[in-house]
Design a protein around this motif. Structure first.
Motif, short mmCIF file in Angstrom:
data_model
loop_
_atom_site.label_atom_id
_atom_site.label_comp_id
_atom_site.label_asym_id
_atom_site.label_seq_id
_atom_site.Cartn_x
_atom_site.Cartn_y
_atom_site.Cartn_z
N THR A 20 0.83 -1.20 0.00
CA THR A 20 0.00 0.00 0.00
C THR A 20 0.87 1.25 0.00
O THR A 20 1.79 1.38 0.78
N VAL A 42 0.51 5.37 0.36
CA VAL A 42 -0.36 6.48 0.73
C VAL A 42 0.23 7.79 0.21
O VAL A 42 1.44 7.98 0.24
N GLU A 89 -3.90 6.72 6.08
CA GLU A 89 -4.85 6.79 4.97
C GLU A 89 -6.07 7.62 5.35
O GLU A 89 -6.58 8.39 4.53
#
Length: 254
Positions: free
Chosen positions: A68, A70, A213
């Motif tokens: 992930t 961000v 996030e």
């Protein structure tokens, strides 16, 4: 890919394995029955504790720990200053040309609602609801990993008891004492390693990811609402800078 996560896991296991090898060899720490007790028992207990779809979703959650990415807060500030400038010069509909170049579905959704002429407060309600459910999904993933971190040592203790029972029942045969004691000790070892080097660190990283996030998405909501209200780009920048630490703030108007 998150380099810190990869380096942390690799270095932790490398140091443990190095200590094992220096102490006499890796082979004595490999025991298939112990692995079956710890891994199989933990998976089974987790499936009892959670619905199957939630347990299977852990695979995707673990993937987020490594991959992930961000947005940085400064990227969000810069992007919304650009949106505000373009909107004031050419009108709100001009932002439609920006949508194809965006890769964040949350930002695309907010910008599209703005272009469609929805009221700013209605946009805020929709996007904040999406953040709530996003945080709930992240919380669920971290909770499952934390639960597994509880089950791993517990299964290790069960394996230890199994090994001790086997050892005590066959004390008359000295050749069986060693394998039984190996199961007794290695199950505890496997459970402790899995809990403390894998599950708990990943659960902590997921919680941190969720906070980061959520912060970026809150910034996006503030920016979207400000653009929809036609606010001055300088004012929007100041609003979004309130989400950023003072040492990291960079103004485009100075």
């Amino acid at each position: 890919m998150d380099i810190a996560t990869l380096v942390g896991i690799v270095s932790a296991f490398a140091l443990v394995l190095s200590a094992i090898i220096m102490g006499g060899g890796l082979g004595m720490f490999i025991n298939i029955p112990s692995m079956l007790i710890v891994v199989g028992g933990t998976i089974g207990a987790t499936m009892v504790n959670y619905p199957l779809r939630d347990v299977l979703s852990v695979i995707k959650v673990v993937k987020n720990v490594f991959f992930t990415k961000v947005w940085s807060t400064q990227e969000v500030v810069d992007r919304f200053v650009e949106f505000a400038n373009k909107s004031r010069r050419e009108g709100i509909l001009a932002l439609e040309s920006e949508v194809p170049s965006l890769t964040d579905p949350f930002l695309v959704k907010g910008l599209q609602l703005t272009i469609d002429g929805m009221e700013p407060e209605a946009i805020r309600d929709i996007l904040e609801t999406e953040i709530e459910y996003l945080e709930e999904r992240h919380k669920s993933g971290a909770e499952i990993l934390t639960t597994m971190a509880t089950f791993f040592p517990a299964m290790g203790m069960i394996g230890t008891l199994i090994g001790l029972v086997q050892m005590l029942r066959t004390m008359s045969d000295p050749s069986t004492i060693g394998p039984s004691m190996a199961v007794a000790l290695l199950t505890t070892f496997y459970g402790a390693v899995a809990a403390n080097l894998v599950c708990l660190p990943m659960a902590g990283k997921l919680k941190k990811r969720s906070q980061e996030e959520a912060l970026v998405k809150e910034m996006i909501i503030s920016g979207i609402v400000s653009v929809a209200n036609g606010e001055n780009p300088r004012v929007i920048e100041q609003k979004l800078h309130s989400f950023v630490p003072p040492s990291a703030r960079k103004s485009r108007f100075e």
